[in-house]
Structures are given as structure tokens and as C-alpha cells.
Design a protein around this motif. Structure first.
Motif, PDB file in Angstrom:
ATOM      1  N   LYS A  29       0.845  -1.192   0.000  1.00 36.34           N
ATOM      2  CA  LYS A  29       0.000   0.000   0.000  1.00 36.34           C
ATOM      3  C   LYS A  29       0.882   1.244   0.000  1.00 36.34           C
ATOM      4  CE  LYS A  29      -3.760  -2.249   2.449  1.00 36.34           C
ATOM      5  NZ  LYS A  29      -4.600  -2.275   3.644  1.00 36.34           N
ATOM      6  N   VAL A  30       0.263   2.410  -0.064  1.00 32.18           N
ATOM      7  CA  VAL A  30       1.021   3.662  -0.090  1.00 32.18           C
ATOM      8  C   VAL A  30       1.887   3.757   1.161  1.00 32.18           C
ATOM      9  CG1 VAL A  30       0.838   6.175  -0.093  1.00 32.18           C
ATOM     10  CG2 VAL A  30      -0.696   4.814  -1.501  1.00 32.18           C
ATOM     11  N   PHE A  31       3.194   3.944   0.947  1.00 34.24           N
ATOM     12  CA  PHE A  31       4.190   4.082   2.005  1.00 34.24           C
ATOM     13  C   PHE A  31       4.295   2.864   2.919  1.00 34.24           C
ATOM     14  CE2 PHE A  31       2.808   8.520   1.147  1.00 34.24           C
ATOM     15  CZ  PHE A  31       3.937   8.871   0.425  1.00 34.24           C
ATOM     16  N   GLU A  32       3.911   1.699   2.458  1.00 34.43           N
ATOM     17  CA  GLU A  32       4.062   0.457   3.212  1.00 34.43           C
ATOM     18  C   GLU A  32       4.733  -0.582   2.329  1.00 34.43           C
ATOM     19  OE1 GLU A  32       0.414  -1.080   4.743  1.00 34.43           O
ATOM     20  OE2 GLU A  32      -0.180   0.814   5.621  1.00 34.43           O
ATOM     21  N   GLY A  33       5.542  -1.418   2.925  1.00 37.25           N
ATOM     22  CA  GLY A  33       6.103  -2.541   2.194  1.00 37.25           C
ATOM     23  C   GLY A  33       5.010  -3.546   1.880  1.00 37.25           C
ATOM     24  N   PRO A  34       5.255  -4.452   0.952  1.00 38.55           N
ATOM     25  CA  PRO A  34       4.249  -5.457   0.607  1.00 38.55           C
ATOM     26  C   PRO A  34       3.975  -6.405   1.770  1.00 38.55           C
ATOM     27  CG  PRO A  34       6.297  -5.881  -0.557  1.00 38.55           C
ATOM     28  CD  PRO A  34       6.468  -4.598   0.161  1.00 38.55           C
ATOM     29  N   ALA A  35       2.727  -6.811   1.908  1.00 43.81           N
ATOM     30  CA  ALA A  35       2.338  -7.764   2.945  1.00 43.81           C
ATOM     31  C   ALA A  35       2.882  -9.146   2.599  1.00 43.81           C
ATOM     32  CB  ALA A  35       0.816  -7.812   3.060  1.00 43.81           C
ATOM     33  N   LEU A  36       2.933 -10.005   3.590  1.00 43.33           N
ATOM     34  CA  LEU A  36       3.455 -11.360   3.394  1.00 43.33           C
ATOM     35  C   LEU A  36       2.723 -12.090   2.278  1.00 43.33           C
ATOM     36  CD1 LEU A  36       5.254 -13.718   4.203  1.00 43.33           C
ATOM     37  CD2 LEU A  36       3.540 -14.326   5.908  1.00 43.33           C
ATOM     38  N   HIS A  37       1.387 -12.009   2.239  1.00 48.79           N
ATOM     39  CA  HIS A  37       0.643 -12.723   1.202  1.00 48.79           C
ATOM     40  C   HIS A  37       0.960 -12.170  -0.190  1.00 48.79           C
ATOM     41  CE1 HIS A  37      -2.031  -9.259   1.547  1.00 48.79           C
ATOM     42  NE2 HIS A  37      -2.620  -9.652   0.434  1.00 48.79           N
ATOM     43  N   ALA A  38       1.243 -10.879  -0.310  1.00 49.13           N
ATOM     44  CA  ALA A  38       1.621 -10.309  -1.612  1.00 49.13           C
ATOM     45  C   ALA A  38       2.987 -10.830  -2.053  1.00 49.13           C
ATOM     46  CB  ALA A  38       1.631  -8.786  -1.539  1.00 49.13           C
ATOM     47  N   CYS A  39       3.903 -10.986  -1.109  1.00 53.72           N
ATOM     48  CA  CYS A  39       5.230 -11.525  -1.432  1.00 53.72           C
ATOM     49  C   CYS A  39       5.130 -12.981  -1.874  1.00 53.72           C
ATOM     50  CB  CYS A  39       6.153 -11.409  -0.227  1.00 53.72           C
ATOM     51  SG  CYS A  39       6.533  -9.716   0.239  1.00 53.72           S
ATOM     52  N   LEU A  40       4.304 -13.769  -1.186  1.00 59.49           N
ATOM     53  CA  LEU A  40       4.117 -15.169  -1.576  1.00 59.49           C
ATOM     54  C   LEU A  40       3.458 -15.279  -2.944  1.00 59.49           C
ATOM     55  CD1 LEU A  40       3.003 -16.722   1.817  1.00 59.49           C
ATOM     56  CD2 LEU A  40       5.194 -17.012   0.642  1.00 59.49           C
ATOM     57  N   GLU A  41       2.469 -14.451  -3.203  1.00 59.77           N
ATOM     58  CA  GLU A  41       1.780 -14.470  -4.508  1.00 59.77           C
ATOM     59  C   GLU A  41       2.738 -14.099  -5.639  1.00 59.77           C
ATOM     60  OE1 GLU A  41      -1.809 -14.546  -5.345  1.00 59.77           O
ATOM     61  OE2 GLU A  41      -2.189 -15.463  -3.399  1.00 59.77           O
ATOM     62  N   ALA A  42       3.676 -13.219  -5.377  1.00 64.71           N
ATOM     63  CA  ALA A  42       4.653 -12.827  -6.401  1.00 64.71           C
ATOM     64  C   ALA A  42       5.741 -13.874  -6.572  1.00 64.71           C
ATOM     65  CB  ALA A  42       5.282 -11.482  -6.031  1.00 64.71           C
ATOM     66  N   THR A  43       6.031 -14.629  -5.509  1.00 64.57           N
ATOM     67  CA  THR A  43       7.108 -15.609  -5.552  1.00 64.57           C
ATOM     68  C   THR A  43       6.726 -16.871  -6.318  1.00 64.57           C
ATOM     69  OG1 THR A  43       7.958 -14.782  -3.455  1.00 64.57           O
ATOM     70  CG2 THR A  43       8.654 -16.982  -4.109  1.00 64.57           C
ATOM     71  N   ARG A  44       5.512 -17.336  -6.159  1.00 69.55           N
ATOM     72  CA  ARG A  44       5.103 -18.603  -6.786  1.00 69.55           C
ATOM     73  C   ARG A  44       5.320 -18.634  -8.302  1.00 69.55           C
ATOM     74  NH1 ARG A  44       0.675 -18.375  -2.695  1.00 69.55           N
ATOM     75  NH2 ARG A  44       1.369 -19.793  -1.070  1.00 69.55           N
ATOM     76  N   PRO A  45       4.884 -17.646  -9.069  1.00 71.03           N
ATOM     77  CA  PRO A  45       5.105 -17.736 -10.523  1.00 71.03           C
ATOM     78  C   PRO A  45       6.570 -17.586 -10.939  1.00 71.03           C
ATOM     79  CG  PRO A  45       3.848 -15.745  -9.977  1.00 71.03           C
ATOM     80  CD  PRO A  45       4.048 -16.509  -8.717  1.00 71.03           C
ATOM     81  N   ALA A  46       7.411 -17.032 -10.059  1.00 69.68           N
ATOM     82  CA  ALA A  46       8.824 -16.857 -10.396  1.00 69.68           C
ATOM     83  C   ALA A  46       9.641 -18.112 -10.144  1.00 69.68           C
ATOM     84  CB  ALA A  46       9.406 -15.700  -9.585  1.00 69.68           C
ATOM     85  N   ASP A  47       9.072 -19.091  -9.454  1.00 72.31           N
ATOM     86  CA  ASP A  47       9.805 -20.297  -9.097  1.00 72.31           C
ATOM     87  C   ASP A  47       9.936 -21.223 -10.300  1.00 72.31           C
ATOM     88  OD1 ASP A  47      11.013 -22.429  -7.899  1.00 72.31           O
ATOM     89  OD2 ASP A  47       9.315 -22.966  -6.631  1.00 72.31           O
ATOM     90  N   GLY A  48      11.119 -21.201 -10.910  1.00 73.94           N
ATOM     91  CA  GLY A  48      11.385 -22.074 -12.045  1.00 73.94           C
ATOM     92  C   GLY A  48      12.191 -23.296 -11.648  1.00 73.94           C
ATOM     93  N   GLY A  49      12.399 -23.503 -10.350  1.00 68.48           N
ATOM     94  CA  GLY A  49      13.139 -24.668  -9.892  1.00 68.48           C
ATOM     95  C   GLY A  49      14.609 -24.404  -9.622  1.00 68.48           C
ATOM     96  N   ALA A  50      15.126 -23.249 -10.009  1.00 68.01           N
ATOM     97  CA  ALA A  50      16.547 -22.956  -9.822  1.00 68.01           C
ATOM     98  C   ALA A  50      16.800 -22.032  -8.627  1.00 68.01           C
ATOM     99  CB  ALA A  50      17.113 -22.307 -11.078  1.00 68.01           C
ATOM    100  N   GLY A  51      15.750 -21.725  -7.892  1.00 68.44           N
ATOM    101  CA  GLY A  51      15.882 -20.818  -6.755  1.00 68.44           C
ATOM    102  C   GLY A  51      15.271 -19.463  -7.080  1.00 68.44           C
TER     103      GLY A  51
END
Length: 58
Positions: A29-51
Motif C-alpha cells: 500500500k502507499v508508504f508500506e512494504g508489501p504484505a506477506l501474502h503479496a510476497c508469496l503471490e509474487a514468488t510462486r510464478p517466479a519459481d522455475g526450480g533454480a531458486g
């Protein structure tokens, strides 16, 4: 590679998503870092198996 940060005066993190750049982006949100669930949602599609490298700014 996953990046992210708050949506303050300069929500620049979304501008780095693309070919040859970062894979996904977690936005907070404005002037806040991303929440944990937003970080997890962004991480899943980036996981190609190499880290995953997460660069989360606040």
C-alpha cells in the motif's frame, strides 16, 4: 527474481518486470512494504526450480 516495495511517491518496482529484468513484483500500500501474502503471490510464478532471489524494499 522477485522485487517489491511500497506504492509511495514513486512506485517504481512494477516498472522493472519484463524480459531480461525481474520476473514478478510484490506491491504494498502507499508508504508500506508489501504484505506477506503479496510476497508469496509474487514468488510462486517466479519459481522455475533454480531458486528465487527476493529484493523487497521498504
Amino acid at each position: 527474481m522477485v522485487s517489491g516495495g511500497g506504492s509511495g511517491h514513486l512506485p517504481l518496482f512494477g516498472g522493472y518486470v519484463g524480459h531480461g529484468l525481474i520476473d514478478t513484483c510484490a506491491i504494498g500500500k502507499v508508504f508500506e512494504g508489501p504484505a506477506l501474502h503479496a510476497c508469496l503471490e509474487a514468488t510462486r510464478p517466479a519459481d522455475g526450480g533454480a531458486g528465487i532471489l527476493q529484493l523487497i524494499g521498504n
